[in-house]
Design a protein around this motif. Structure first.
Motif, PDB file in Angstrom:
ATOM      1  N   VAL A   1       0.470  -1.476  -0.402  1.00  0.00           N
ATOM      2  CA  VAL A   1      -0.061  -0.130   0.094  1.00  0.00           C
ATOM      3  C   VAL A   1       0.990   0.983   0.044  1.00  0.00           C
ATOM      4  CG1 VAL A   1      -1.503  -1.214   0.917  1.00  0.00           C
ATOM      5  CG2 VAL A   1       0.065  -0.050   2.403  1.00  0.00           C
ATOM      6  N   PRO A   2       0.150   1.861  -0.335  1.00  0.00           N
ATOM      7  CA  PRO A   2       0.696   3.308  -0.319  1.00  0.00           C
ATOM      8  C   PRO A   2       0.773   4.195   1.116  1.00  0.00           C
ATOM      9  CG  PRO A   2      -0.663   4.204  -1.922  1.00  0.00           C
ATOM     10  CD  PRO A   2      -0.988   2.560  -0.845  1.00  0.00           C
ATOM     11  N   ASN A   3       1.351   4.939   1.407  1.00  0.00           N
ATOM     12  CA  ASN A   3       1.285   6.379   2.273  1.00  0.00           C
ATOM     13  C   ASN A   3       0.867   5.671   3.986  1.00  0.00           C
ATOM     14  OD1 ASN A   3      -0.037   9.230   1.334  1.00  0.00           O
ATOM     15  ND2 ASN A   3      -0.871   7.042   0.402  1.00  0.00           N
ATOM     16  N   ARG A   4       3.040   5.235   3.715  1.00  0.00           N
ATOM     17  CA  ARG A   4       2.836   4.328   5.157  1.00  0.00           C
ATOM     18  C   ARG A   4       3.281   5.169   6.239  1.00  0.00           C
ATOM     19  NH1 ARG A   4       2.132  -0.631   5.806  1.00  0.00           N
ATOM     20  NH2 ARG A   4       1.765  -2.266   3.961  1.00  0.00           N
ATOM     21  N   LEU A   5       3.584   6.329   5.824  1.00  0.00           N
ATOM     22  CA  LEU A   5       4.334   7.149   6.764  1.00  0.00           C
ATOM     23  C   LEU A   5       3.496   8.790   6.736  1.00  0.00           C
ATOM     24  CD1 LEU A   5       8.311   6.857   5.505  1.00  0.00           C
ATOM     25  CD2 LEU A   5       6.744   5.657   7.404  1.00  0.00           C
ATOM     26  N   PRO A   6       4.131   9.521   7.049  1.00  0.00           N
ATOM     27  CA  PRO A   6       3.484  10.520   7.846  1.00  0.00           C
ATOM     28  C   PRO A   6       4.097  11.409   6.514  1.00  0.00           C
ATOM     29  CG  PRO A   6       3.909  10.328   9.814  1.00  0.00           C
ATOM     30  CD  PRO A   6       4.472   9.126   9.004  1.00  0.00           C
ATOM     31  N   SER A   7       2.923  12.537   6.565  1.00  0.00           N
ATOM     32  CA  SER A   7       3.641  13.066   4.419  1.00  0.00           C
ATOM     33  C   SER A   7       4.878  13.672   4.552  1.00  0.00           C
ATOM     34  CB  SER A   7       2.713  14.197   3.710  1.00  0.00           C
ATOM     35  OG  SER A   7       2.515  15.126   4.796  1.00  0.00           O
ATOM     36  N   GLU A   8       5.117  14.115   5.888  1.00  0.00           N
ATOM     37  CA  GLU A   8       6.947  15.520   6.246  1.00  0.00           C
ATOM     38  C   GLU A   8       8.108  14.351   6.339  1.00  0.00           C
ATOM     39  OE1 GLU A   8       4.568  14.289   9.660  1.00  0.00           O
ATOM     40  OE2 GLU A   8       3.387  15.177   8.336  1.00  0.00           O
ATOM     41  N   ALA A   9       7.463  12.566   6.578  1.00  0.00           N
ATOM     42  CA  ALA A   9       8.539  11.985   7.057  1.00  0.00           C
ATOM     43  C   ALA A   9       9.176  11.714   5.314  1.00  0.00           C
ATOM     44  CB  ALA A   9       7.530   9.874   7.412  1.00  0.00           C
ATOM     45  N   TYR A  10       8.617  11.498   4.193  1.00  0.00           N
ATOM     46  CA  TYR A  10       9.354  11.318   3.305  1.00  0.00           C
ATOM     47  C   TYR A  10      10.634  11.949   2.622  1.00  0.00           C
ATOM     48  CZ  TYR A  10       5.382   8.016   2.577  1.00  0.00           C
ATOM     49  OH  TYR A  10       4.021   6.407   2.977  1.00  0.00           O
ATOM     50  N   GLN A  11       9.631  13.319   2.801  1.00  0.00           N
ATOM     51  CA  GLN A  11      11.192  14.355   2.676  1.00  0.00           C
ATOM     52  C   GLN A  11      12.558  14.308   3.468  1.00  0.00           C
ATOM     53  OE1 GLN A  11      10.055  18.385   2.553  1.00  0.00           O
ATOM     54  NE2 GLN A  11      11.759  19.401   2.045  1.00  0.00           N
TER      55      GLN A  11
ATOM     56  N   ARG B   1      12.246 -19.669   6.834  1.00  0.00           N
ATOM     57  CA  ARG B   1      11.099 -19.066   6.464  1.00  0.00           C
ATOM     58  C   ARG B   1      10.641 -17.987   7.086  1.00  0.00           C
ATOM     59  NH1 ARG B   1       5.425 -22.540   4.448  1.00  0.00           N
ATOM     60  NH2 ARG B   1       6.849 -24.017   3.350  1.00  0.00           N
ATOM     61  N   LEU B   2      10.720 -16.396   5.908  1.00  0.00           N
ATOM     62  CA  LEU B   2      10.051 -14.899   6.391  1.00  0.00           C
ATOM     63  C   LEU B   2       8.863 -15.283   5.882  1.00  0.00           C
ATOM     64  CD1 LEU B   2      14.117 -13.568   5.898  1.00  0.00           C
ATOM     65  CD2 LEU B   2      13.407 -14.159   7.791  1.00  0.00           C
ATOM     66  N   LYS B   3       8.296 -13.830   6.499  1.00  0.00           N
ATOM     67  CA  LYS B   3       7.099 -13.453   5.875  1.00  0.00           C
ATOM     68  C   LYS B   3       7.272 -12.763   4.766  1.00  0.00           C
ATOM     69  CE  LYS B   3       3.961 -13.198   9.227  1.00  0.00           C
ATOM     70  NZ  LYS B   3       3.262 -12.246  10.452  1.00  0.00           N
ATOM     71  N   ALA B   4       6.625 -12.974   4.058  1.00  0.00           N
ATOM     72  CA  ALA B   4       6.718 -11.551   2.586  1.00  0.00           C
ATOM     73  C   ALA B   4       5.977 -11.118   1.772  1.00  0.00           C
ATOM     74  CB  ALA B   4       7.989 -11.874   1.835  1.00  0.00           C
ATOM     75  N   ASP B   5       5.178  -9.936   2.004  1.00  0.00           N
ATOM     76  CA  ASP B   5       4.627  -9.500   0.876  1.00  0.00           C
ATOM     77  C   ASP B   5       4.957  -9.326  -0.523  1.00  0.00           C
ATOM     78  OD1 ASP B   5       4.685  -6.967   2.378  1.00  0.00           O
ATOM     79  OD2 ASP B   5       3.333  -7.349   3.560  1.00  0.00           O
ATOM     80  N   GLN B   6       6.528  -9.057  -0.191  1.00  0.00           N
ATOM     81  CA  GLN B   6       6.744  -8.589  -1.431  1.00  0.00           C
ATOM     82  C   GLN B   6       8.453  -8.571  -0.958  1.00  0.00           C
ATOM     83  OE1 GLN B   6       7.189  -3.784  -1.876  1.00  0.00           O
ATOM     84  NE2 GLN B   6       6.455  -3.800  -3.421  1.00  0.00           N
ATOM     85  N   VAL B   7       8.985  -9.257  -2.546  1.00  0.00           N
ATOM     86  CA  VAL B   7       9.854 -10.046  -2.485  1.00  0.00           C
ATOM     87  C   VAL B   7      10.588  -9.134  -3.506  1.00  0.00           C
ATOM     88  CG1 VAL B   7      11.303 -11.787  -3.424  1.00  0.00           C
ATOM     89  CG2 VAL B   7       9.512 -12.483  -1.939  1.00  0.00           C
TER      90      VAL B   7
ATOM     91  N   SER C   1       4.921   9.200  -1.328  1.00  0.00           N
ATOM     92  CA  SER C   1       3.866   8.725  -0.676  1.00  0.00           C
ATOM     93  C   SER C   1       3.086   8.173  -1.110  1.00  0.00           C
ATOM     94  CB  SER C   1       2.937  10.160   0.012  1.00  0.00           C
ATOM     95  OG  SER C   1       2.325  10.951  -0.655  1.00  0.00           O
ATOM     96  N   GLY C   2       3.235   8.440  -2.373  1.00  0.00           N
ATOM     97  CA  GLY C   2       2.086   7.883  -3.541  1.00  0.00           C
ATOM     98  C   GLY C   2       2.887   5.989  -4.077  1.00  0.00           C
ATOM     99  N   LEU C   3       3.901   5.274  -3.186  1.00  0.00           N
ATOM    100  CA  LEU C   3       4.446   4.441  -4.001  1.00  0.00           C
ATOM    101  C   LEU C   3       4.118   3.272  -2.391  1.00  0.00           C
ATOM    102  CD1 LEU C   3       7.914   5.869  -4.602  1.00  0.00           C
ATOM    103  CD2 LEU C   3       6.848   4.912  -6.194  1.00  0.00           C
ATOM    104  N   PRO C   4       3.441   2.373  -3.864  1.00  0.00           N
ATOM    105  CA  PRO C   4       2.790   1.282  -2.794  1.00  0.00           C
ATOM    106  C   PRO C   4       4.424   0.470  -2.185  1.00  0.00           C
ATOM    107  CG  PRO C   4       2.711   1.080  -4.904  1.00  0.00           C
ATOM    108  CD  PRO C   4       3.454   2.284  -4.719  1.00  0.00           C
ATOM    109  N   VAL C   5       4.278  -0.292  -1.293  1.00  0.00           N
ATOM    110  CA  VAL C   5       5.516  -0.516  -0.598  1.00  0.00           C
ATOM    111  C   VAL C   5       4.734  -1.802   0.588  1.00  0.00           C
ATOM    112  CG1 VAL C   5       5.848   0.250   1.131  1.00  0.00           C
ATOM    113  CG2 VAL C   5       7.908  -1.001   0.365  1.00  0.00           C
ATOM    114  N   GLY C   6       5.595  -3.043   0.575  1.00  0.00           N
ATOM    115  CA  GLY C   6       4.870  -3.743   1.366  1.00  0.00           C
ATOM    116  C   GLY C   6       5.175  -4.136   2.693  1.00  0.00           C
ATOM    117  N   ARG C   7       4.195  -4.432   3.629  1.00  0.00           N
ATOM    118  CA  ARG C   7       4.786  -4.338   5.213  1.00  0.00           C
ATOM    119  C   ARG C   7       6.071  -5.224   5.552  1.00  0.00           C
ATOM    120  NH1 ARG C   7       0.547  -6.290   9.745  1.00  0.00           N
ATOM    121  NH2 ARG C   7       2.240  -5.925  11.630  1.00  0.00           N
TER     122      ARG C   7
END
Length: 442
Positions: free
Chosen positions: A11-21, A367-373, A269-275
């Motif tokens: 999902v995108p927006n995992r962080l507060p908007s100011e954190a990305y900068q 094994r490792l839990k992964a939703d994105q490899v 912030s619009g970039l999706p990334v796994g947990r």
């Protein structure tokens, strides 16, 4: 931990908007004038200059640092750029900790080298508003350069400077190659890669044609017919396969594409990334992907490499950077299977060890839990257009000549040096000098 960090899936927006900068700010900010003078004052100006020997482009490092120390950074920039026309980007992305700074006398004596990379950036930044070189009188000769990455740009500039007409082709919609699409965003901020390309092209004599690749719109026979010489600097195209069960599952991605998407994004912030992100590989691309996944807000990121840390392609500095950002580095583990119902949910690894017959599995696994490899296990050459191949790369001699007369190659696609930006620049420059000598009857 924010609620979005706990959200499952990609999902995108995992962080507060100011954190990305903050997260993607400049890794090594530019020196101000006082800082540059203090840093330059630490140089011993060694007469045998081990730092210069360690630089693939053989920049006269003691000279340019002395020029900074005497208040002439523009002269220092010219000293750098005469050898490395992409000195600005190399100052940002070069693994100086394993090249010039590793052999610095200050490093040997004190464990604290002169900050050569940051001094190089300070100098080159002073001339980015005006090109310091002029083009020679036209020679009437035409050269095709295929690939607008570091090797191709370096070759194109040197050829144009000698007065040849250059047509620069690239498969992508923008020039820059690895510098534009494959470098971590925190290493090259403020659209520097594109600005450096524009600055380089301002010498004149270089026509850029985008969206054309060898085997797809371009053919070597046609290029050799239309031009007096051809230089190939196409880099490496595809990413190697994991060769394990389940690799085709959803959300198993190429790390190179992940980094490229991030580099071209207007809004991070619009970039999706796994947990739960797992990066497989041990080189610079693997580290760049892992660190940026963490900076985008992934809850946990693991970088898994099949050998020990001492065998990783990423430098110790890069490994420490990853660890400092919260990336867990797991060594001596090789992917065996990717599990999940359609999309990845877990990835299974076998423990490895160096045995009598090379790398061997120990019989234990985890094994490792992964939703994105993210796969970062090396890239492969695309269409070589019939040129001789050696070790999966185009065979070249020490001046970049290929098995076909009138065709040179350099950079990651060619046999020879390390897969580094600075090495690609050196190979493009040296090939261009050999092309020039050949075209002028030398």
């Amino acid at each position: 931990m924010s609620n979005s960090q706990q959200t499952p899936g990609i999902v995108p927006n995992r962080l507060p908007s100011e954190a990305y900068q903050d997260n993607f700010s400049d890794l090594h900010p530019r020196f101000d004038d006082h800082e540059a003078l203090v840093a330059a004052d630490r140089c011993y100006f060694c007469h045998d200059a081990p730092c210069m020997e360690a630089c693939p482009t053989t920049i006269d490092i003691p000279l340019f640092i002395r020029q900074i120390a005497t208040g002439t950074p523009e002269a220092a920039a010219r000293t750098i750029l005469e050898q490395n026309i992409l000195g600005g980007m190399c100052a940002r992305v070069c693994p100086t900790e394993t090249l010039c700074e590793e052999v610095c006398v200050r490093e040997t004596a004190e464990g604290n080298p002169v900050e050569i990379g940051r001094l190089q950036r300070y100098a080159t930044d002073t001339v980015m508003d005006a090109h310091p070189f002029t083009r020679a009188e036209p020679t009437g000769k035409s050269v095709a350069v295929v690939g607008a990455g570091p090797a191709g740009l370096s070759a194109a500039h040197r050829l144009a400077m000698h007065g040849h007409d250059v047509v620069l082709y690239d498969a992508r919609p923008k020039a820059g190659g690895l510098n534009e699409f494959g470098i971590a965003s925190y290493k090259s901020v403020d659209n520097f890669a594109a600005r450096e390309v524009d600055w380089l092209l301002s010498i004149g004599g270089i026509e850029v044609k985008l969206g054309q690749a060898l085997g797809n719109g371009l053919h070597l026979d046609a290029l050799t017919d239309a031009h007096d010489a051809v230089f190939i600097g196409v880099g490496l195209a595809g990413v190697n396969a994991l060769r394990c069960d389940g690799e085709e599952k959803e959300n198993v991605l190429d790390a190179v594409e992940f980094i490229s998407d991030l580099r071209q994004a207007d809004d991070l912030s619009g970039l999706p990334v796994g947990r739960h992100v797992v990066v497989i590989g041990g080189g610079m691309t693997a580290v760049d992907a892992a660190v940026q996944a963490k900076l985008l807000g992934a809850e946990d990121v693991s970088l898994v490499y099949r050998r020990g840390r001492d065998r990783m392609g990423a430098s110790e500095f890069e490994q420490d950077l990853a660890a400092s950002k919260g990336v867990r580095i797991i060594t001596h583990a090789s992917p065996k299977a990717i599990h999940g119902n359609g999309a990845v949910a877990e990835i299974e690894f076998a423990y490895t060890a160096d045995g009598a017959n090379g790398l061997e599995e120990t019989g234990e696994s985890f094994r490792l839990k992964a939703d994105q490899v993210l796969k970062a296990i090396g890239q492969t050459l695309g269409d070589a257009n019939g040129l001789e191949i050696e070790g999966g790369k185009i065979t070249v001699n020490d001046t970049g000549r290929t098995s076909r007369a009138g065709v040179w190659a350099g950079g990651d696609c060619a046999s020879g040096g390390d897969d580094l930006t600075v090495t690609a620049v050196a190979e493009g420059r040296d090939a261009a000098e050999d092309i020039h000598a050949t075209l002028m009857g030398g």
